[in-house]
Design an enzyme around this catalytic site. Sequence first.
Site, PDB file in Angstrom:
ATOM      1  N   SER A 153       3.849   3.122   8.373  1.00  0.00           N
ATOM      2  CA  SER A 153       3.222   2.211   7.124  1.00  0.00           C
ATOM      3  C   SER A 153       4.408   1.414   6.652  1.00  0.00           C
ATOM      4  O   SER A 153       5.404   1.967   6.168  1.00  0.00           O
ATOM      5  CB  SER A 153       2.448   2.923   6.210  1.00  0.00           C
ATOM      6  N   ASN A 178      16.986  11.163  14.077  1.00  0.00           N
ATOM      7  CA  ASN A 178      16.101  12.156  14.212  1.00  0.00           C
ATOM      8  C   ASN A 178      15.921  12.961  13.101  1.00  0.00           C
ATOM      9  O   ASN A 178      17.147  13.470  12.380  1.00  0.00           O
ATOM     10  CB  ASN A 178      16.722  13.008  15.323  1.00  0.00           C
ATOM     11  N   THR A 214      17.279  16.864  12.626  1.00  0.00           N
ATOM     12  CA  THR A 214      18.843  17.279  12.742  1.00  0.00           C
ATOM     13  C   THR A 214      19.707  16.649  11.741  1.00  0.00           C
ATOM     14  O   THR A 214      19.632  15.605  11.397  1.00  0.00           O
ATOM     15  CB  THR A 214      19.120  16.761  14.410  1.00  0.00           C
ATOM     16  N   ASP A 265      -0.457  -7.616   1.410  1.00  0.00           N
ATOM     17  CA  ASP A 265       0.144  -5.997   1.354  1.00  0.00           C
ATOM     18  C   ASP A 265       1.614  -6.280   1.649  1.00  0.00           C
ATOM     19  O   ASP A 265       1.965  -5.925   2.809  1.00  0.00           O
ATOM     20  CB  ASP A 265      -0.541  -5.535   2.573  1.00  0.00           C
ATOM     21  N   HIS A 272       0.867  -1.172   0.172  1.00  0.00           N
ATOM     22  CA  HIS A 272      -0.001   0.195  -0.019  1.00  0.00           C
ATOM     23  C   HIS A 272       0.835   1.120   0.090  1.00  0.00           C
ATOM     24  O   HIS A 272       0.173   2.390  -0.246  1.00  0.00           O
ATOM     25  CB  HIS A 272      -1.085  -0.051   0.978  1.00  0.00           C
ATOM     26  N   GLU A 303      18.965   6.788   9.710  1.00  0.00           N
ATOM     27  CA  GLU A 303      18.180   8.000  10.170  1.00  0.00           C
ATOM     28  C   GLU A 303      18.010   7.799  11.885  1.00  0.00           C
ATOM     29  O   GLU A 303      17.623   6.608  12.265  1.00  0.00           O
ATOM     30  CB  GLU A 303      17.123   8.297   9.455  1.00  0.00           C
TER      31      GLU A 303
END
Length: 393
Positions: A332, A188, A191, A234, A166, A186
Amino acid sequence: MKNRFLLVAISLVSFAGFSHCQPGDFCTTPYRQQGECINLLNCEPLYELLKQRPLTSSTADLLRRSQCGFEGHTPKVCCPSGPLPTTTTTTTESYNPRGTVDTSLLPNIDECGLQGTNNRIYGGETAGIDEFPWMVLVQYQKGNGQRGFYCGGVLINPRYILTAAHCLKGKDLPPTWKIVSVRLGEYNTETEEDCEEIKNTNQTICAPPAVDVPVEETIAHERYNPLDTNQYHDIALLRLSRNVAYTAYVRPICIPKTPTLLTKSYVSQNLIVAGWGKTENRSESNIKLKLAVPVNPDDVCTRTYSQANVRLGSGQLCAGGKKNKDSCRGDSGGPLMIQNVAPDPSGDGIPSLNWYSVGVVSFGPSPCGMQNWPGIYTKVSNYVPWIVDKLRA
């Protein structure tokens, strides 16, 4: 002519006496793939096998074990949702009769599902800066040229991301949006340099800059229907434009490959969902979050979601259901995970602790976090053959 041939073939195969599901149901094939109980004439993979001559004993056995009822005099079979696994699907994969998946395209436990080399103790609902290094954010370009992160996923090898279908073609995804890249490493999103102070110490850990890698191909499951309220199949893959280098902050998660892990139910166990809360229309957090959610029995989930006219299938599992604590805290397409202990895999007396992708965040109640309404996840173990079939070096 087709029906006449079928009647002759049926007499040779002798289907009677085998049943894996009720007619019309979703089911699990002898190869542990997600399947649907349909008329044999409409199941291309098995019907093509039936037409082969001579009919081998192994093919006849597979057809017998796939049978799940009749439509008149025509047998119904558990039709796989993807290609049949065979030793010739690719040059690097094979399946033994016990169901173990052996492929060089997925990393082994000495490489996948590993995190943290400094013996830190993680706690709380905010993830550690080097916790879950397989987590990625999926970046979209909108029709106006602006970019943003609206889905998540996990790195499963140097070139592929596992996510939800989806996120590629969902009904809530604007048609002008296009996936352009993923971000790895990653912590944050607000920043440039991510640092974390270690509790009860004077130490600060800083991560290297996050890595953005273009996506060169999007692969949604062929049988995913974005308009289907049940959201079967999905699941999707993203192929990156290049291989990524593994670091302490960028690593792949493990995919279940052994019979024990492929058949595990996890009911009543707490699994971990993690992410930044990115969806097509909501942004929850700039910092990576995590949450423990209990896996619910299938019958409980079925009763709950039948109230919303949703019929859950064997390729789905549900977890959570506590008020204000659900996969809203995840993304998601993000992962539902568990850490598995492999006792002394290398013979050096040290057990291996590896994280595995068990589910892919699919859908849930609206508003999310409703009491007694768990989130729904695509069950990864049912789609391992499909995943392997789509991978390329």
